[in-house]
Design a protein around this motif. Structure first.
Motif, PDB file in Angstrom:
ATOM      1  N   PRO A   1      60.604 -61.140 -48.257  1.00  0.00           N
ATOM      2  CA  PRO A   1      59.285 -61.746 -48.017  1.00  0.00           C
ATOM      3  C   PRO A   1      58.568 -61.137 -46.811  1.00  0.00           C
ATOM      4  N   SER A   2      57.260 -61.195 -46.833  1.00  0.00           N
ATOM      5  CA  SER A   2      56.459 -60.749 -45.687  1.00  0.00           C
ATOM      6  C   SER A   2      55.061 -61.329 -45.794  1.00  0.00           C
ATOM      7  N   THR A   3      54.557 -61.825 -44.705  1.00  0.00           N
ATOM      8  CA  THR A   3      53.154 -62.245 -44.629  1.00  0.00           C
ATOM      9  C   THR A   3      52.384 -61.282 -43.727  1.00  0.00           C
ATOM     10  N   ARG A   4      52.768 -61.247 -42.442  1.00  0.00           N
ATOM     11  CA  ARG A   4      52.028 -60.447 -41.466  1.00  0.00           C
ATOM     12  C   ARG A   4      52.045 -58.955 -41.798  1.00  0.00           C
ATOM     13  N   THR A   5      53.228 -58.426 -42.078  1.00  0.00           N
ATOM     14  CA  THR A   5      53.332 -56.975 -42.303  1.00  0.00           C
ATOM     15  C   THR A   5      52.547 -56.592 -43.557  1.00  0.00           C
TER      16      THR A   5
ATOM     17  N   ARG B   1      60.104 -52.400 -46.853  1.00  0.00           N
ATOM     18  CA  ARG B   1      60.893 -53.437 -46.192  1.00  0.00           C
ATOM     19  C   ARG B   1      62.096 -53.701 -47.079  1.00  0.00           C
TER      20      ARG B   1
ATOM     21  N   HIS C   1      62.784 -53.269 -36.491  1.00  0.00           N
ATOM     22  CA  HIS C   1      61.417 -53.654 -36.873  1.00  0.00           C
ATOM     23  C   HIS C   1      60.454 -52.938 -35.924  1.00  0.00           C
TER      24      HIS C   1
ATOM     25  N   GLN D   1      56.665 -53.973 -35.449  1.00  0.00           N
ATOM     26  CA  GLN D   1      56.519 -55.204 -34.671  1.00  0.00           C
ATOM     27  C   GLN D   1      56.553 -54.898 -33.173  1.00  0.00           C
TER      28      GLN D   1
ATOM     29  N   MET E   1      66.290 -62.985 -42.298  1.00  0.00           N
ATOM     30  CA  MET E   1      66.302 -62.807 -43.750  1.00  0.00           C
ATOM     31  C   MET E   1      67.491 -61.919 -44.121  1.00  0.00           C
TER      32      MET E   1
ATOM     33  N   CYS F   1      57.629 -63.008 -32.909  1.00  0.00           N
ATOM     34  CA  CYS F   1      57.076 -62.158 -33.975  1.00  0.00           C
ATOM     35  C   CYS F   1      56.563 -62.983 -35.154  1.00  0.00           C
ATOM     36  N   LEU F   2      57.062 -64.207 -35.291  1.00  0.00           N
ATOM     37  CA  LEU F   2      56.735 -65.098 -36.405  1.00  0.00           C
ATOM     38  C   LEU F   2      57.288 -64.522 -37.725  1.00  0.00           C
ATOM     39  N   PRO F   3      57.654 -65.328 -38.697  1.00  0.00           N
ATOM     40  CA  PRO F   3      57.513 -66.776 -38.733  1.00  0.00           C
ATOM     41  C   PRO F   3      58.478 -67.474 -37.768  1.00  0.00           C
TER      42      PRO F   3
ATOM     43  N   ARG G   1      49.083 -56.624 -34.772  1.00  0.00           N
ATOM     44  CA  ARG G   1      49.877 -55.846 -35.743  1.00  0.00           C
ATOM     45  C   ARG G   1      48.959 -54.912 -36.525  1.00  0.00           C
TER      46      ARG G   1
HETATM   47  N1   CP Z   1      56.573 -60.572 -37.994  1.00  0.00           N
HETATM   48  C1   CP Z   1      56.585 -60.144 -39.263  1.00  0.00           C
HETATM   49  O1   CP Z   1      56.960 -59.008 -39.577  1.00  0.00           O
HETATM   50  O2   CP Z   1      56.137 -61.065 -40.158  1.00  0.00           O
HETATM   51  P1   CP Z   1      56.321 -60.999 -41.731  1.00  0.00           P
HETATM   52  O3   CP Z   1      57.799 -61.073 -41.989  1.00  0.00           O
HETATM   53  O4   CP Z   1      55.569 -62.159 -42.260  1.00  0.00           O
HETATM   54  O5   CP Z   1      55.770 -59.678 -42.216  1.00  0.00           O
END
Ligand code: CP
Ligand code: NVA
Length: 298
Positions: free
Chosen positions: A49-53, A101, A128, A131, A223, A257-259, A285
């Motif tokens: 999963p990824s949101t920001r990247t 990823r 990472h 990041q 993860m 870095c979140l989440p 980012r």
């Molecule tokens: N910090 C970061 O890489 O967030 P994601 O896992 O949501 O991409």
């Protein structure tokens, strides 16, 4: 030789500095870069999963006039329809760069070795780099040159930390790492690879944060890790809360870095508090990755 972005320590300090400087120019005047990657295409392959990247690469590429396609590993039969070399050679006929990823850092490295197109590590089990380069940018925006600062990490020994350790050695900032004794012991061989005078280890986070300019953490179970075999109670004392932050400098930044898992590795009061810069951190980012894309593609 293609320009890959696999780990920070694959690049020279000068290249990394140039990427940071260009990121600043992009952030200051995005319009000046609206055609920088016109007619170029980026592929993205996320096996986790990824949101920001995902979103920051996608929007960042499009803001520079480029195209983006997200590849689904199952749809392209990643790893089971053809050799990785044939796959990447095929992709290079259409794409100018690939962000990956996955949970297998060695595989990302081997995809880069084929040298058919630039490969960007969008997070692996090991590191990472996007990041942490972006975090250096954010820290310097707030505090000036990172080389004079003390950055403190409290929590797990993980992929984000490995990139932070590499950055500490490259940019020459002090890094205190606080983690439970057992976790430090389990990661001894890995950490021994990066022995350096400016990196210190602590099993008491209160000792680590004294004089901190910036306190960072991340989730306790990354993860791909097996939550049932990791004893997260070990990390209880490593939580970033008001009490711990009071031992840092009064103007110490908080970064994640979140989440985030709120009220586990960080309390609401800290992540939502006045010293937290997590949203700026997430936003930056995009600018740093736009700069990484320009570095890799042009
Ligand atoms: N910090 C970061 O890489 O967030 P994601 O896992 O949501 O991409
Ligand atoms: N260490 C975390 C980082 C997420 C951006 C993970 O790998 O899940």
């Amino acid at each position: 030789m293609k320009k890959h972005f696999i780990d920070l320590d694959y690049l020279s300090k000068l290249d990394l500095r140039n990427i940071l400087n260009l990121a600043k120019a992009i952030k200051d005047k995005p319009i000046n870069f609206s055609k920088s990657l016109e007619n170029k295409s980026l592929g993205m392959l996320f096996k986790k999963p990824s949101t920001r990247t995902r979103v920051s690469f996608d929007i960042g590429m499009k803001m520079m006039g480029g195209n983006v396609i997200e590849l689904n590993a199952d749809s392209i039969g990643f790893g089971n329809r053809e050799t990785d070399s044939d796959l990447v050679k095929t992709l290079s006929q259409y794409l100018d760069c690939l962000v990956i990823r996955n949970d297998d850092h060695k595989r990302i490295k081997s995809l880069a070795k084929f040298n058919h197109l630039p490969i960007i590590n969008g997070l692996s089990n090991y590191s990472h780099p996007c990041q942490i380069l972006s975090d250096i940018f954010t820290i310097e925006e707030n505090k000036g040159s990172i080389s004079n600062l003390l950055i403190v990490w409290s929590g797990d020994i993980n992929n984000v930390l490995i990139s932070l350790i590499q950055a500490s050695i490259i940019f020459g900032f002090n890094l205190n790492i606080a983690s439970p004794k057992l976790i430090l012991h389990q990661n001894k061989n890995l950490l021994d690879k990066y022995k350096s005078d400016q990196i210190k280890f602590f099993d008491n986070p209160f000792d680590a944060v004294t004089k901190a300019d910036c306190v960072m953490t991340d989730i306790w179970v990354s993860m791909g890790e097996n939550i049932s075999t990791k004893n997260t109670t070990l990390f209880k004392n490593f939580q970033i809360n008001d009490n711990l932050m009071e031992h840092a400098k009064s103007n110490s930044l908080f970064m994640h870095c979140l989440p985030a898992h709120r009220n586990e590795e960080v309390t609401n009061s800290v992540i939502d508090g006045k010293n937290s810069i997590v949203w700026e951190q997430a936003k930056n980012r995009m600018f740093v990755q736009q700069s990484i894309l320009i570095f890799c593609i042009t």
